[in-house]
Every structure is written in structure tokens, then in C-alpha cells.
Design an enzyme around this catalytic site. Structure first.
Site, PDB file in Angstrom:
ATOM      1  N   CYS A 194      44.070  32.700  34.603  1.00  0.00           N
ATOM      2  CA  CYS A 194      43.425  33.364  35.742  1.00  0.00           C
ATOM      3  C   CYS A 194      43.233  32.454  36.947  1.00  0.00           C
ATOM      4  O   CYS A 194      43.487  32.866  38.087  1.00  0.00           O
ATOM      5  CB  CYS A 194      42.093  33.977  35.324  1.00  0.00           C
ATOM      6  SG  CYS A 194      40.784  32.783  34.885  1.00  0.00           S
ATOM      7  N   HIS A 236      35.965  33.277  34.586  1.00  0.00           N
ATOM      8  CA  HIS A 236      37.129  34.037  35.027  1.00  0.00           C
ATOM      9  C   HIS A 236      37.091  34.197  36.540  1.00  0.00           C
ATOM     10  O   HIS A 236      36.021  34.333  37.142  1.00  0.00           O
ATOM     11  CB  HIS A 236      37.151  35.416  34.354  1.00  0.00           C
ATOM     12  CG  HIS A 236      38.310  36.274  34.768  1.00  0.00           C
ATOM     13  ND1 HIS A 236      39.617  35.940  34.483  1.00  0.00           N
ATOM     14  CD2 HIS A 236      38.364  37.446  35.463  1.00  0.00           C
ATOM     15  CE1 HIS A 236      40.423  36.871  34.968  1.00  0.00           C
ATOM     16  NE2 HIS A 236      39.692  37.796  35.575  1.00  0.00           N
ATOM     17  N   ASP A 278      43.455  41.957  40.051  1.00  0.00           N
ATOM     18  CA  ASP A 278      43.506  40.884  39.055  1.00  0.00           C
ATOM     19  C   ASP A 278      44.922  40.783  38.507  1.00  0.00           C
ATOM     20  O   ASP A 278      45.460  41.768  37.999  1.00  0.00           O
ATOM     21  CB  ASP A 278      42.517  41.186  37.920  1.00  0.00           C
ATOM     22  CG  ASP A 278      42.104  39.946  37.141  1.00  0.00           C
ATOM     23  OD1 ASP A 278      42.955  39.057  36.962  1.00  0.00           O
ATOM     24  OD2 ASP A 278      40.940  39.886  36.702  1.00  0.00           O
TER      25      ASP A 278
END
Length: 252
Positions: A69, A105, A119
């Protein structure tokens, strides 16, 4: 910061006109999920990874790699900003293993006609922007998602087969800089109990989704048209399979 916009767009296969609307944002998100794998190979192989977004753009564009991420969403944010989108980095607490307040995250808030959650670094997650101002269920491209507010923040949920919302991660709409994720990145890389260090994987979207290919330690899983095929992969076949399905090679 100079971002190789043309190289990045070529890497993800975007050849259209950039408009600051939801349709273009959705196209960029989906193409990124198809072309750039969610993978942890540099962590497993001991090379380590960085939260330096410009370095991660180079990793994606010049090395043909993916990442997790902090790498993927950090790099994608730079691309979107270079294309004229307004982007905020959001710190999120992953809830897949139960309640926690640990920010581990990075997700993105992107403003077009309204703010959207985007995302490209959460594995098998939504493939279309989620309207941050909407209430109730939303089509996330590969399932139904819903944002649920609380005093602790906003929780992204995904509906299970019976329609029950299952928590994915919780965030507050407060801008974070990449250096604020440095501690989380180093901690996750160093923790021997986390799967990031111990089990190599790579996964990406197929054919515009929701089909997906995932390579784990000993098997290849391909989902097409709702049918899942799993093939055992021996250790001496792993790198060849990685290159065949993901177009990339591990660093020596």
C-alpha cells in the site's frame, strides 16, 4: 518532484484523454490494478521497501514492479497530482484481523465532482472509486461496499454473501504525508509474525475484473467468470510463473 507521467500512463495502459471526472479516475484506478501487482517480494527477499513515493514511481515504471500500500498508493497519488487531481493521503487502521487503532495502511481521497475513496494497494478490494459523501451500499466494482461512520472514524465495509457489512479498514479524513507512514512501514517489515516477511505473494486484477490472479508460496489461483482454478506451483517453477502472469522478476 518530476514524475514520468507518460511512462507511468504507458505502464498502466492508459491512452485516453485525462478529464477530471469520476469516469477517468475509475479508469486510472482499474488499469493500475490490472497492470501493477500488489506484491511483497522485496520484503521477503530482504531488500526492504521505502515510503519515498518518487522512488516507488521509478520502481513501478522503470523496474516493472508492484508493491504494497505505501508504495502503490503513494506512487499513484503522485501520478494523480501530476495529472491535476486533488489528492489527500489517508491513514487507515486495517480491521481484517479484528479491532485496532494502529494506522498501518495508506488510502487516498481524490476530489473530482465530489470526494472519492481510491485504493490500488489493498489486494482484492474495490476496483471503482467509493463516494465518500454517500450513505448506504455502493457498487465497488467487485462487490458491494458501504461506509459506516463512528466517533473513531469512517469504516470501509464489504458486504458478505448475505449482505452483512464486514469491516475492511477505518480512517479519518485527515491528510497524511508519506513520512508519517515510515514507522508503520518499517514495523510491518520487521515483524516476523506478519505475513509480509514470511510468505511471498503477488496478485492483480484480470480482464477489467472482478477476475483476479494470485500467486502464493505454493500455488497459483485464477478466478475467471466466477470459476476458481488452483494449480500447485513447485519452488523451481515459482519465478517462471511469476514472470508469465505478472511480467516481473525478483531482484537478485
Amino acid at each position: 518532484m518530476d514524475v514520468d507521467v507518460d511512462g507511468y500512463l504507458e505502464r498502466i495502459g492508459f491512452g485516453g484523454s485525462v478529464r477530471h471526472d469520476r469516469a477517468t479516475l475509475a479508469e486510472l484506478q482499474q488499469l493500475h490494478l490490472i497492470a501493477v501487482p500488489f506484491e511483497n517480494l522485496d520484503i521477503v527477499d530482504g531488500h526492504g521497501v521505502t515510503v519515498d513515493a518518487l522512488a516507488n514511481v521509478a520502481k513501478i515504471v522503470e523496474q516493472g514492479r508492484g508493491g504494497w500500500c505505501f508504495e502503490l498508493n503513494g506512487a499513484f497519488a503522485l501520478l494523480l497530482e501530476a495529472l491535476g487531481f486533488r489528492v489527500l493521503g489517508l491513514g487507515a487502521a486495517v480491521l481484517l484481523d479484528g479491532p485496532t487503532r494502529v494506522i498501518d495502511h495508506l488510502a487516498l481521497e481524490v476530489q473530482v465532482d465530489r470526494p472519492y475513496l481510491v485504493d490500488v494497494g489493498f489486494g482484492n478490494s474495490f476496483t471503482s472509486p467509493i463516494d465518500l459523501n454517500a450513505t448506504g451500499p455502493q457498487d465497488g466494482g467487485n462487490g458491494t461496499y458501504e461506509l459506516i461512520g463512528s466517533p473513531q472514524g469512517t469504516t470501509l465495509t464489504r458486504h458478505d454473501a448475505t449482505g452483512v457489512p464486514e469491516a475492511q479498514y477505518r480512517f479519518k479524513r485527515v491528510a497524511h504525508t508519506m513520512d508519517q507512514f515510515d514507522h508503520a512501514s518499517k514495523s510491518l517489515q520487521a515483524d516476523p509474525d506478519k505475513h509480509w516477511r514470511a510468505k511471498p505473494f503477488a496478485t492483480r486484477l484480470l480482464d477489467r475484473g472482478p477476475d483476479r490472479v494470485t500467486l502464493t508460496t505454493d500455488r497459483l489461483k485464477v478466478v475467471r467468470d466466477g470459476v476458481t482454478t488452483e494449480t500447485p506451483i513447485a519452488s523451481d517453477e515459482w519465478d517462471t510463473t511469476l514472470h508469465a502472469w505478472f511480467g516481473m522478476r525478483r531482484r537478485p
